[in-house]
Design a protein around this motif. Structure first.
Motif, PDB file in Angstrom:
ATOM      1  N   LEU A  87       0.891  -1.130   0.246  1.00  0.00           N
ATOM      2  CA  LEU A  87      -0.252   0.434  -0.175  1.00  0.00           C
ATOM      3  C   LEU A  87       0.687   1.496  -0.155  1.00  0.00           C
ATOM      4  CD1 LEU A  87      -2.333  -1.239   2.872  1.00  0.00           C
ATOM      5  CD2 LEU A  87      -2.864  -1.549   0.350  1.00  0.00           C
ATOM      6  N   ALA A  88       0.662   2.251  -1.074  1.00  0.00           N
ATOM      7  CA  ALA A  88       1.392   3.536  -1.356  1.00  0.00           C
ATOM      8  C   ALA A  88       0.448   4.668  -1.539  1.00  0.00           C
ATOM      9  CB  ALA A  88       2.270   3.326  -2.161  1.00  0.00           C
ATOM     10  N   ALA A  89      -1.011   4.979  -0.073  1.00  0.00           N
ATOM     11  CA  ALA A  89      -1.435   5.775  -0.307  1.00  0.00           C
ATOM     12  C   ALA A  89      -0.878   7.485  -0.700  1.00  0.00           C
ATOM     13  CB  ALA A  89      -2.199   5.950   1.408  1.00  0.00           C
ATOM     14  N   ASN A  90      -0.006   7.596   0.440  1.00  0.00           N
ATOM     15  CA  ASN A  90       1.021   9.171  -0.051  1.00  0.00           C
ATOM     16  C   ASN A  90       1.452   9.028  -0.993  1.00  0.00           C
ATOM     17  OD1 ASN A  90       2.764   7.619   1.361  1.00  0.00           O
ATOM     18  ND2 ASN A  90       3.161   9.692   2.736  1.00  0.00           N
ATOM     19  N   VAL A  91       1.814   8.004  -2.143  1.00  0.00           N
ATOM     20  CA  VAL A  91       3.327   8.362  -3.219  1.00  0.00           C
ATOM     21  C   VAL A  91       2.072   8.207  -4.217  1.00  0.00           C
ATOM     22  CG1 VAL A  91       4.599   7.332  -4.539  1.00  0.00           C
ATOM     23  CG2 VAL A  91       4.729   6.092  -2.056  1.00  0.00           C
ATOM     24  N   THR A  92       1.970   9.663  -4.845  1.00  0.00           N
ATOM     25  CA  THR A  92       1.315   9.422  -6.358  1.00  0.00           C
ATOM     26  C   THR A  92       1.956  10.086  -7.568  1.00  0.00           C
ATOM     27  OG1 THR A  92       1.064  12.273  -5.143  1.00  0.00           O
ATOM     28  CG2 THR A  92      -1.066  10.168  -4.494  1.00  0.00           C
ATOM     29  N   ASP A  93       1.736  10.303  -8.506  1.00  0.00           N
ATOM     30  CA  ASP A  93       2.375  11.059  -9.359  1.00  0.00           C
ATOM     31  C   ASP A  93       1.912  12.274  -9.533  1.00  0.00           C
ATOM     32  OD1 ASP A  93       1.259  11.634 -12.234  1.00  0.00           O
ATOM     33  OD2 ASP A  93       2.872  10.128 -12.453  1.00  0.00           O
ATOM     34  N   GLU A  94       3.658  12.929  -9.368  1.00  0.00           N
ATOM     35  CA  GLU A  94       3.340  14.113  -9.975  1.00  0.00           C
ATOM     36  C   GLU A  94       1.326  14.649 -10.672  1.00  0.00           C
ATOM     37  OE1 GLU A  94       7.158  16.162  -7.493  1.00  0.00           O
ATOM     38  OE2 GLU A  94       6.796  15.381 -10.530  1.00  0.00           O
ATOM     39  N   LYS A  95       1.846  14.212 -11.564  1.00  0.00           N
ATOM     40  CA  LYS A  95       1.166  15.103 -12.590  1.00  0.00           C
ATOM     41  C   LYS A  95      -0.617  14.594 -13.048  1.00  0.00           C
ATOM     42  CE  LYS A  95       4.256  15.017 -16.744  1.00  0.00           C
ATOM     43  NZ  LYS A  95       4.832  14.808 -17.988  1.00  0.00           N
ATOM     44  N   SER A  96      -0.463  12.786 -12.583  1.00  0.00           N
ATOM     45  CA  SER A  96      -2.511  13.126 -12.558  1.00  0.00           C
ATOM     46  C   SER A  96      -2.923  13.358 -10.861  1.00  0.00           C
ATOM     47  CB  SER A  96      -1.988  10.912 -12.604  1.00  0.00           C
ATOM     48  OG  SER A  96      -1.391  10.489 -12.188  1.00  0.00           O
ATOM     49  N   GLY A  97      -1.371  13.083 -10.069  1.00  0.00           N
ATOM     50  CA  GLY A  97      -2.018  13.018  -8.708  1.00  0.00           C
ATOM     51  C   GLY A  97      -2.645  11.357  -8.554  1.00  0.00           C
ATOM     52  N   LYS A  98      -2.613  10.225  -8.973  1.00  0.00           N
ATOM     53  CA  LYS A  98      -3.336   8.766  -8.750  1.00  0.00           C
ATOM     54  C   LYS A  98      -2.035   7.886  -8.280  1.00  0.00           C
ATOM     55  CE  LYS A  98      -5.528   8.886 -12.575  1.00  0.00           C
ATOM     56  NZ  LYS A  98      -6.084   7.241 -14.409  1.00  0.00           N
ATOM     57  N   PRO A  99      -2.037   7.322  -6.631  1.00  0.00           N
ATOM     58  CA  PRO A  99      -1.419   6.721  -5.332  1.00  0.00           C
ATOM     59  C   PRO A  99      -0.687   5.897  -6.680  1.00  0.00           C
ATOM     60  CG  PRO A  99      -3.487   6.704  -5.438  1.00  0.00           C
ATOM     61  CD  PRO A  99      -3.698   6.861  -6.714  1.00  0.00           C
ATOM     62  N   LEU A 100       0.377   5.379  -6.514  1.00  0.00           N
ATOM     63  CA  LEU A 100       2.006   4.520  -7.067  1.00  0.00           C
ATOM     64  C   LEU A 100       1.304   3.164  -7.170  1.00  0.00           C
ATOM     65  CD1 LEU A 100       4.275   4.128  -8.881  1.00  0.00           C
ATOM     66  CD2 LEU A 100       5.591   4.187  -6.817  1.00  0.00           C
TER      67      LEU A 100
END
Length: 610
Positions: A194-207
């Protein structure tokens, strides 16, 4: 038995947990009247271990910071401290090892109908050679066999970058080294990372997935997984390009609301960030004299601000052991746990689930850490797994690279700032980068988190006592960071020392290990940057001149400002040398032999005032 007496027994059990009268009243009011049959009562109010009832005890087994330690860790990495009944500390030797962790977890699950196993990150990364050489595929295979249900990512899950983490989750052979065993393809983790706070800078979606819902017989518990917001400061920037690491509190609170909307009201946060208990003993009471009074560090503020919707926090990162109570924003007690590191402990937490409210009866939560002793039968399947991978690693791992006369320790206790192992590494790095054509370094700085293990004189295999093998050296220095020599002014050097105990490192100091010609005083009675006694900072016995330029050896992680040392990014005239591991093994070979083994270095470089 009459229903009335059953009611009394239930009331006594709830009161024994510390629940208030309001909780007792609410539960008893819903219980059957004296006219109800015994069967009706049993169907509605079981204990969770047999027939289904309203109150269900769910066993949560957890651990953190395994770091690929499949074999029993040695030296200080394989020890714990315990407080005896009279309050005096004692050392517990020979703990940990995945063969024994498996046995303990399997025994702990016996008789528990509802049992879930979770981890709080750093399962892989900075691993000993038997796992690290194979990009931690052996550790993931072991965790699958352990029946791990879910884990958060930690910063070390990003050691080889986001693409490699995706392979670890989903499977497939390594992109450059291929498959390590003929006819076998790596299948990936059976459990969700789980990586709720790791997101793609462009899309904002979690990794990766932000949460996971564990369910059995209608009992649902949601898990939200996050790593520390500062992950980007402590991993290689290249591997995490395009990723954003968000605030832990905001992220957990966001997904707690998502889970609530989905009807999941029992929530556990798996958080790769931790605290520092006042004692290094695993059984220290961090709720004395009051709840949470005996723990400090980042986890305290996080726990105080994470939504009351979250019922417990399983944490990691600091490699400390604790089972504390820290009040949530509503003032309700909430359990916060950590199980040290390297598989030496596991935490057993009882979450009492109310089927009617679908929530945890918070006052009935009980948690404790348990030692992974080696006095149990090791798990055969884990032993077979280790032997298989060791055979593949043997040609590299068993090569002798040096000799030592005694253990060279790497204490894990909070508050031990200068370590023999760290001093040895700093000396090796200075020697490797000191020649004019190698960089002309005058001193060396080593980040403490990069020193992963001690060296022990006792033979780990057939190499003989005092012999250091390549595999053992790799366990100490597994990152294979490239070494650099850079220009820093004296003022920047002093700022570097101050950043050990201020800014990003204010709450959890990161004390650099230094070469033998560099000394200073650390005054822990003061706060922040004032803890560095500037007038005491000396190189070869001479006071540092703020205006003078010095050549400093350090690995590329530090040179990039890692671990909160932002000033180091201001360096000039960088020269890149060999890897830290190559310098370490070269130093061991050059300075030791069977007839003249290397002695542990003294710890007299940093004078600490407490």
């Amino acid at each position: 038995m009459a229903v009335a007496s059953r009611k009394n027994k239930t009331v006594r059990r709830i009161l024994a947990t510390g629940a208030g009268l309001a909780t007792v009243g609410a539960l008893v009011a819903t219980m059957p009247s004296a006219g109800a049959s015994g069967d009706e009562f049993a169907a509605g109010y079981g204990n969770g271990k047999g027939r289904m009832g309203r109150l269900v005890d769910v066993q949560l087994l957890s651990f953190n910071d395994l770091h690929g330690n499949l074999e029993p860790p040695t030296g200080s990495s394989g020890r714990l401290t315990r407080l005896k009944e009279d309050g005096t500390p004692e050392t517990i030797n020979d703990v940990g090892g995945v063969e024994y962790l498996a046995t303990h977890l399997r025994q702990a699950r016996e008789g528990n109908r509802y049992s879930v196993t979770a981890a709080a990150g750093d399962m892989i990364g900075a691993s000993p050679l038997v796992s690290g050489l194979f990009h931690d595929e052996p550790t993931i295979e072991a965790l699958n066999k352990l029946k791990l249900d879910v884990s958060s990512v930690g910063n070390h899950e990003f050691d080889e970058g986001a693409r490699e983490l995706a392979r670890i989750q989903n499977g497939g052979c390594h992109p450059t080294e291929g498959c390590f065993e003929e006819g076998k393809t790596f299948e990936g983790a059976d459990f969700p990372y789980l990586a709720a706070n790791v997101t793609d800078e462009k899309s904002g979606k979690p990794l990766l997935d932000p949460y996971f819902v564990w369910e059995k017989d209608g009992v649902k518990i949601g898990f939200i997984g996050v790593t520390l917001e500062g992950t980007a400061d402590i991993v290689s920037a290249e591997g995490i390009k395009g990723l954003k690491f968000g605030d832990e509190i905001e992220t957990i609170n966001k997904y707690a609301k998502v889970l609530e909307r989905k009807g999941v009201k029992s929530i556990v946060a798996l958080l790769h960030e931790g605290g520092l208990p006042a004692s290094g003993a695993y059984n220290y009471d961090c709720d004395s004299p009051g709840p949470g009074n005996g723990i400090s560090g980042p986890i305290v503020d996080i726990a105080k601000n994470v939504s009351p919707q979250v019922d417990a926090l399983v944490t990691g990162h600091t490699h400390q052991a604790y089972a504390c109570t820290i009040a949530d924003p509503a003032g309700k007690p909430r359990t916060v746990t950590s199980a040290a590191s390297f598989g030496r402990l596991y935490t057993d937490t009882t979450l009492t689930y109310d089927r009617r409210t679908k929530d945890i009866v918070r006052t009935a939560v009980a948690s404790a850490n348990h030692v992974v002793t080696r006095d149990v039968l090791p798990a055969d399947d884990m032993g077979t797994l280790i032997k298989r991978w060791k055979a593949l690693a043997a040609p590299i791992a068993n090569r002798p690279v040096g000799h030592i006369s005694a253990d060279i320790d790497n204490p894990l206790d909070a508050g031990v700032y200068e370590k023999p192992m760290g001093n040895l590494i700093a000396d090796a790095q200075l020697e490797g980068m000191a020649p004019a054509d190698k960089g002309g370094a005058q001193l060396a700085l080593m980040n403490p988190g990069g020193v992963r293990a001690p060296l022990t004189r006792k033979a780990s295999g057939a190499e003989g006592e005092g012999v250091v093998t390549y595999g053992e050296a790799y366990t100490v220095q597994p990152f294979t960071n490239m070494m650099t020599a850079v220009d820093l002014t004296g003022a920047q050097l002093i700022t570097t020392l101050q950043q050990q105990v201020s800014g990003a490192n204010l709450g959890a100091p990161k004390i650099l290990q230094v070469s033998k010609n560099f000394t200073y005083t650390l005054d822990m009675t003061k706060t922040g940057a004032d803890r560095i006694v500037v007038a005491s900072v000396r190189l070869n016995g001479e006071a540092i001149d703020p205006a003078k330029t010095y050549r400093v050896a350090m690995n590329e992680f530090l040179a990039g400002g890692g671990d909160g040392f932002a000033v180091l990014k201001e360096h000039k005239n960088k020269l890149v040398g060999a890897s830290d591991l190559d310098m370490f093994t070269a130093y061991l070979t050059a300075h030791s032999s069977a007839a003249a083994p290397l002695a542990p270095p003294a710890t007299d470089r940093i004078t600490v005032i407490k």
